[in-house]
Scaffold this active site. Structure first.
Site, PDB file in Angstrom:
ATOM      1  N   ASP A  43     -44.096 131.588   6.732  1.00  0.00           N
ATOM      2  CA  ASP A  43     -43.643 130.332   7.331  1.00  0.00           C
ATOM      3  C   ASP A  43     -42.508 129.732   6.521  1.00  0.00           C
ATOM      4  O   ASP A  43     -42.642 129.502   5.320  1.00  0.00           O
ATOM      5  CB  ASP A  43     -44.818 129.345   7.386  1.00  0.00           C
ATOM      6  CG  ASP A  43     -44.422 128.013   8.005  1.00  0.00           C
ATOM      7  OD1 ASP A  43     -44.634 127.848   9.213  1.00  0.00           O
ATOM      8  OD2 ASP A  43     -43.897 127.146   7.274  1.00  0.00           O
ATOM      9  N   TYR A  48     -36.202 123.732   4.617  1.00  0.00           N
ATOM     10  CA  TYR A  48     -36.614 124.243   3.303  1.00  0.00           C
ATOM     11  C   TYR A  48     -35.452 124.858   2.523  1.00  0.00           C
ATOM     12  O   TYR A  48     -35.569 125.099   1.326  1.00  0.00           O
ATOM     13  CB  TYR A  48     -37.706 125.304   3.446  1.00  0.00           C
ATOM     14  CG  TYR A  48     -38.974 124.843   4.103  1.00  0.00           C
ATOM     15  CD1 TYR A  48     -39.228 123.499   4.364  1.00  0.00           C
ATOM     16  CD2 TYR A  48     -39.949 125.762   4.482  1.00  0.00           C
ATOM     17  CE1 TYR A  48     -40.390 123.084   4.978  1.00  0.00           C
ATOM     18  CE2 TYR A  48     -41.130 125.354   5.099  1.00  0.00           C
ATOM     19  CZ  TYR A  48     -41.341 124.022   5.346  1.00  0.00           C
ATOM     20  OH  TYR A  48     -42.491 123.627   5.959  1.00  0.00           O
ATOM     21  N   LYS A  73     -38.295 126.640  11.752  1.00  0.00           N
ATOM     22  CA  LYS A  73     -38.424 125.374  12.465  1.00  0.00           C
ATOM     23  C   LYS A  73     -37.083 124.672  12.661  1.00  0.00           C
ATOM     24  O   LYS A  73     -36.179 124.771  11.820  1.00  0.00           O
ATOM     25  CB  LYS A  73     -39.372 124.439  11.700  1.00  0.00           C
ATOM     26  CG  LYS A  73     -40.710 125.064  11.329  1.00  0.00           C
ATOM     27  CD  LYS A  73     -41.587 124.092  10.551  1.00  0.00           C
ATOM     28  CE  LYS A  73     -42.770 124.793   9.916  1.00  0.00           C
ATOM     29  NZ  LYS A  73     -42.399 125.534   8.691  1.00  0.00           N
ATOM     30  N   HIS A 106     -39.819 120.857  14.239  1.00  0.00           N
ATOM     31  CA  HIS A 106     -40.441 120.500  12.964  1.00  0.00           C
ATOM     32  C   HIS A 106     -41.132 119.130  13.017  1.00  0.00           C
ATOM     33  O   HIS A 106     -42.233 118.954  12.476  1.00  0.00           O
ATOM     34  CB  HIS A 106     -39.373 120.517  11.863  1.00  0.00           C
ATOM     35  CG  HIS A 106     -39.918 120.732  10.497  1.00  0.00           C
ATOM     36  ND1 HIS A 106     -39.202 121.363   9.496  1.00  0.00           N
ATOM     37  CD2 HIS A 106     -41.106 120.422   9.935  1.00  0.00           C
ATOM     38  CE1 HIS A 106     -39.928 121.419   8.390  1.00  0.00           C
ATOM     39  NE2 HIS A 106     -41.086 120.841   8.637  1.00  0.00           N
TER      40      HIS A 106
END
Length: 283
Positions: A43, A48, A73, A106
Site C-alpha cells: 500500500d 507518501y 491513492k 485518499h
C-alpha cells in the site's frame, strides 16, 4: 497468506504492508523484505512521495507482478475529473507499472474545501470508473469515507467502491462505518492498526498476548482480521515485518474480541473526513 474476495470479484490478501513515511532506500528495502517474507499486498499513495521507491522494489523483487496487489491513492486536493486522470497518470509513471491493482480516493472532499463537495467526489469517481474500464486499474475504492460520503457517491456511481480504507485500531475502530460498508459489500481496510504505538503497554492487550504466546502487535492485527477487515501495518524493520505476518496460527476468543472492542479511546489520529485540514485533539 489468506485472501478476501472484493465485490468486483478480485481477491486481495488480508494482510499487507503499509509504506507511509517509508521513503528513499528504506522504502525499497522494506518492500523487498516484505515480498521476500510472503507479503503480496503493498500500500502506497501519491501523498507518501515514495511511489518511485515502491515501484522499483516491486520490479526488483523477483516476485511475479501478477502475484502482487499494489494500492495507491488519489490525494484529496486533486478531486475532479481531469485532476484525477492527471494524478493517476503521474502515479503510474512513478510506479513504472502497467496497471494498478487498487486505486483509492485518499480523502473525500468536504464542504469546507469544495464549493460542491459531492460533485468533486463524483467527478473523480467517474474518472476512476473509466480507468478501471480501460484496464489501467483492477479495483477502485475510497479511503476515510463516512456513510454521508458513500451515500452521496452512490447517487451517481456506476461502480460501487470495492474498498474503504479507514482508521481502525483498538480504541478507535469506527464500528458504525464498518457495518455500513459491510451491508453494502464494501471491504474495509485498516490503517494505523497499532494506534500509533499506543497499544503497547496496555494491560488488557498484554494479558491476551501472554495467553496466546504472541506479541501485542500480533494480537491487534489478529483482532482486525477477525473483524473481516484487511490490515496494512507499516514497518521498516525486517523482524517486525516477519512478526506481523505470523498471525494466522491462532484465534482470539469471542470474549477476547469483546475485551478489545470495548477498550477506551487511544491512539486516535484526530483526522476526520468532514473537517480536514483541521484536526481534533486526541483525548
Amino acid at each position: 497468506m489468506q485472501y478476501i474476495t472484493l465485490n468486483d470479484g478480485n481477491k486481495i490478501p488480508l494482510l499487507g504492508l503499509g509504506t507511509y513515511k517509508a521513503t528513499e532506500e528504506i522504502g525499497v528495502e522494506s518492500v523487498q523484505a516484505a515480498l521476500a517474507s510472503g507479503y503480496r499486498l503493498i500500500d502506497t499513495a501519491a501523498k507518501y512521495q515514495n511511489e518511485e521507491q515502491v515501484g522499483r522494489a516491486i520490479r526488483q523483487s523477483g516476485v511475479p507482478r501478477e502475484e502482487i496487489v499494489v494500492t495507491t491513492k488519489l490525494w484529496r486536493e486533486n478531486l475532479g475529473y481531469e485532476e484525477a486522470k492527471e494524478a493517476f497518470a503521474e502515479s503510474l509513471r512513478k510506479l513504472d507499472l502497467r496497471y494498478i491493482d487498487l486505486y483509492l480516493i485518499h480523502w473525500p472532499a468536504n464542504a469546507k474545501n469544495y464549493a460542491d463537495w459531492e460533485r468533486a467526489n463524483a467527478d473523480a469517481w467517474l474518472a476512476m470508473e473509466e480507468l478501471q474500464a480501460e484496464g489501467k486499474v483492477r479495483s477502485i475504492g475510497v479511503s476515510n469515507f463516512w456513510p454521508e460520503h458513500l451515500e452521496a457517491l452512490s447517487r451517481t456511481a456506476r461502480v460501487m467502491p470495492a474498498v474503504n480504507q479507514i482508521e481502525f485500531h483498538p480504541g478507535y475502530w469506527q464500528p458504525e462505518v464498518v457495518e455500513f460498508c459491510r451491508q453494502r459489500g464494501i471491504t474495509v481496510q485498516a490503517w494505523s492498526p497499532l494506534a500509533r504505538g499506543k497499544v503497547f503497554g496496555n494491560e488488557v492487550l498484554e494479558d491476551i498476548a501472554n495467553k496466546h504466546r504472541k506479541t501485542v502487535s500480533q494480537v491487534c492485527l489478529r483482532w482486525v482480521i477477525q473483524h473481516g477487515v484487511v490490515v496494512i501495518p507499516k514497518s521498516a524493520s525486517l523482524s517486525r515485518i516477519r512478526e506481523n505476518l505470523d498471525i494466522f496460527d491462532f484465534e482470539l476468543t469471542d470474549a477476547e474480541m469483546e475485551q478489545i472492542n470495548t477498550l477506551p479511546q487511544m491512539g486516535f489520529s484526530g483526522e476526520l473526513p468532514h473537517m480536514w485540514p483541521d484536526r481534533v485533539t486526541d483525548k
